[in-house]
Design a protein around this motif. Sequence first.
Motif, mmCIF file in Angstrom:
data_model
loop_
_atom_site.group_PDB
_atom_site.id
_atom_site.type_symbol
_atom_site.label_atom_id
_atom_site.label_comp_id
_atom_site.label_asym_id
_atom_site.label_seq_id
_atom_site.Cartn_x
_atom_site.Cartn_y
_atom_site.Cartn_z
ATOM 1 N N LEU A 1 0.828 -1.209 0.000
ATOM 2 C CA LEU A 1 0.000 0.000 0.000
ATOM 3 C C LEU A 1 0.861 1.257 0.000
ATOM 4 C CD1 LEU A 1 -2.823 -1.001 2.505
ATOM 5 C CD2 LEU A 1 -3.022 -0.656 0.054
ATOM 6 N N LEU A 2 1.943 1.246 0.759
ATOM 7 C CA LEU A 2 2.850 2.399 0.764
ATOM 8 C C LEU A 2 3.507 2.594 -0.598
ATOM 9 C CD1 LEU A 2 4.558 1.980 4.233
ATOM 10 C CD2 LEU A 2 2.916 3.721 3.552
ATOM 11 N N ILE A 3 3.923 1.504 -1.213
ATOM 12 C CA ILE A 3 4.533 1.603 -2.543
ATOM 13 C C ILE A 3 3.526 2.147 -3.545
ATOM 14 C CG2 ILE A 3 5.466 0.249 -4.460
ATOM 15 C CD1 ILE A 3 6.757 -1.573 -2.398
ATOM 16 N N ALA A 4 2.285 1.709 -3.463
ATOM 17 C CA ALA A 4 1.255 2.182 -4.389
ATOM 18 C C ALA A 4 1.016 3.684 -4.219
ATOM 19 C CB ALA A 4 -0.038 1.408 -4.172
ATOM 20 N N MET A 5 0.945 4.147 -2.972
ATOM 21 C CA MET A 5 0.729 5.585 -2.741
ATOM 22 C C MET A 5 1.912 6.401 -3.227
ATOM 23 S SD MET A 5 -1.318 5.901 0.852
ATOM 24 C CE MET A 5 0.008 5.277 1.831
ATOM 25 N N LEU A 6 3.124 5.971 -2.925
ATOM 26 C CA LEU A 6 4.304 6.707 -3.373
ATOM 27 C C LEU A 6 4.438 6.682 -4.896
ATOM 28 C CD1 LEU A 6 6.932 5.656 -0.692
ATOM 29 C CD2 LEU A 6 5.876 7.893 -1.006
ATOM 30 N N GLY A 7 4.099 5.570 -5.503
ATOM 31 C CA GLY A 7 4.164 5.484 -6.963
ATOM 32 C C GLY A 7 3.184 6.421 -7.630
ATOM 33 N N PHE A 8 1.965 6.497 -7.096
ATOM 34 C CA PHE A 8 0.966 7.391 -7.669
ATOM 35 C C PHE A 8 1.402 8.846 -7.533
ATOM 36 C CE2 PHE A 8 -2.761 10.113 -6.985
ATOM 37 C CZ PHE A 8 -3.345 9.998 -8.231
ATOM 38 N N VAL A 9 1.848 9.226 -6.356
ATOM 39 C CA VAL A 9 2.250 10.618 -6.126
ATOM 40 C C VAL A 9 3.454 10.975 -6.991
ATOM 41 C CG1 VAL A 9 3.197 12.186 -4.390
ATOM 42 C CG2 VAL A 9 1.254 10.738 -3.827
ATOM 43 N N SER A 10 4.417 10.069 -7.103
ATOM 44 C CA SER A 10 5.595 10.380 -7.910
ATOM 45 C C SER A 10 5.257 10.468 -9.393
ATOM 46 C CB SER A 10 6.688 9.347 -7.672
ATOM 47 O OG SER A 10 6.270 8.081 -8.115
ATOM 48 N N THR A 11 4.345 9.648 -9.869
ATOM 49 C CA THR A 11 3.945 9.716 -11.277
ATOM 50 C C THR A 11 3.221 11.025 -11.572
ATOM 51 O OG1 THR A 11 3.758 7.319 -11.395
ATOM 52 C CG2 THR A 11 2.612 8.579 -13.084
ATOM 53 N N VAL A 12 2.332 11.424 -10.691
ATOM 54 C CA VAL A 12 1.612 12.685 -10.875
ATOM 55 C C VAL A 12 2.586 13.863 -10.822
ATOM 56 C CG1 VAL A 12 -0.071 14.232 -9.832
ATOM 57 C CG2 VAL A 12 -0.595 11.815 -10.082
ATOM 58 N N ALA A 13 3.527 13.838 -9.883
ATOM 59 C CA ALA A 13 4.493 14.928 -9.765
ATOM 60 C C ALA A 13 5.392 15.008 -10.991
ATOM 61 C CB ALA A 13 5.331 14.744 -8.507
ATOM 62 N N LEU A 14 5.836 13.873 -11.484
ATOM 63 C CA LEU A 14 6.707 13.879 -12.661
ATOM 64 C C LEU A 14 5.958 14.343 -13.903
ATOM 65 C CD1 LEU A 14 9.523 13.273 -13.712
ATOM 66 C CD2 LEU A 14 8.813 10.908 -14.048
ATOM 67 N N ALA A 15 4.731 13.889 -14.071
ATOM 68 C CA ALA A 15 3.939 14.332 -15.223
ATOM 69 C C ALA A 15 3.643 15.823 -15.143
ATOM 70 C CB ALA A 15 2.642 13.541 -15.291
ATOM 71 N N ARG A 16 3.360 16.297 -13.956
ATOM 72 C CA ARG A 16 3.094 17.734 -13.795
ATOM 73 C C ARG A 16 4.346 18.550 -14.074
ATOM 74 N NH1 ARG A 16 -0.399 20.369 -8.967
ATOM 75 N NH2 ARG A 16 -0.323 22.483 -9.757
ATOM 76 N N PHE A 17 5.503 18.045 -13.642
ATOM 77 C CA PHE A 17 6.750 18.748 -13.906
ATOM 78 C C PHE A 17 7.043 18.801 -15.400
ATOM 79 C CE2 PHE A 17 11.358 18.633 -14.561
ATOM 80 C CZ PHE A 17 11.689 19.853 -13.994
ATOM 81 N N VAL A 18 6.777 17.715 -16.099
ATOM 82 C CA VAL A 18 7.041 17.695 -17.545
ATOM 83 C C VAL A 18 6.083 18.640 -18.272
ATOM 84 C CG1 VAL A 18 6.872 16.214 -19.592
ATOM 85 C CG2 VAL A 18 8.059 15.405 -17.568
ATOM 86 N N LEU A 19 4.819 18.675 -17.857
ATOM 87 C CA LEU A 19 3.852 19.508 -18.554
ATOM 88 C C LEU A 19 4.003 20.992 -18.224
ATOM 89 C CD1 LEU A 19 0.608 17.358 -18.305
ATOM 90 C CD2 LEU A 19 1.990 17.826 -20.331
ATOM 91 N N ARG A 20 4.219 21.317 -16.966
ATOM 92 C CA ARG A 20 4.206 22.733 -16.556
ATOM 93 C C ARG A 20 5.565 23.298 -16.196
ATOM 94 N NH1 ARG A 20 -1.139 22.674 -12.728
ATOM 95 N NH2 ARG A 20 -2.577 22.058 -14.351
ATOM 96 N N GLY A 21 6.531 22.459 -15.916
ATOM 97 C CA GLY A 21 7.844 22.956 -15.563
ATOM 98 C C GLY A 21 8.039 23.170 -14.071
ATOM 99 N N ASP A 22 6.988 23.054 -13.286
ATOM 100 C CA ASP A 22 7.107 23.147 -11.837
ATOM 101 C C ASP A 22 6.089 22.201 -11.210
ATOM 102 O OD1 ASP A 22 4.797 24.519 -12.483
ATOM 103 O OD2 ASP A 22 5.111 26.114 -11.030
ATOM 104 N N ILE A 23 6.350 21.843 -9.969
ATOM 105 C CA ILE A 23 5.468 20.914 -9.276
ATOM 106 C C ILE A 23 4.485 21.661 -8.389
ATOM 107 C CG2 ILE A 23 5.383 18.994 -7.645
ATOM 108 C CD1 ILE A 23 8.141 18.191 -8.717
ATOM 109 N N ILE A 24 5.023 22.626 -7.648
ATOM 110 C CA ILE A 24 4.206 23.412 -6.729
ATOM 111 C C ILE A 24 4.072 24.817 -7.308
ATOM 112 C CG2 ILE A 24 4.008 24.343 -4.410
ATOM 113 C CD1 ILE A 24 5.781 22.000 -3.507
ATOM 114 N N GLU A 25 2.834 25.263 -7.428
ATOM 115 C CA GLU A 25 2.601 26.586 -8.009
ATOM 116 C C GLU A 25 2.699 27.671 -6.965
ATOM 117 O OE1 GLU A 25 -1.183 26.199 -9.809
ATOM 118 O OE2 GLU A 25 -0.379 25.089 -11.499
#
Length: 95
Positions: free
Chosen positions: A71-95
Motif C-alpha cells: 500500500l505504501l509503494i502504491a501511494m508513493l508510486g501514484f504521487v511520484s507519477t503525478v508529480a513527474l507528469a506535472r513537472f514535464v507539462l508545466r515545468g514546476d510541481i508546486i505553483e
Amino acid sequence: MTLATDLMNIALIIAFAVIALAQVLSMVRLVLGPTTGDRILALDTMVINALGLVVLMGISQGVQIYFEVSLLIAMLGFVSTVALARFVLRGDIIE
C-alpha cells in the motif's frame, strides 16, 4: 505435501517469472523510450510490477506486513507519477 500446495508453489514460481520479465521489459522501454511520456509510463509500470513482486513475496512467505508495504509503494508510486507528469507539462510541481 499435498497437490494444492504443489500447485500453489508452481503458480507462484510462474507469477514471479512473468512479473520479473515484465519488469525487465519496462526497464527496456524506460531506456529506449522515444518520448518523455513513454518513459513516465514505463516508470509507472515498473512501480506496479514492483508492487506485484511485493505482494507475491507476501503470499509466498505468508507474512502480512508485505501487504502494508505494498500500500505504501502504491501511494508513493501514484504521487511520484503525478508529480513527474506535472513537472514535464508545466515545468514546476508546486505553483
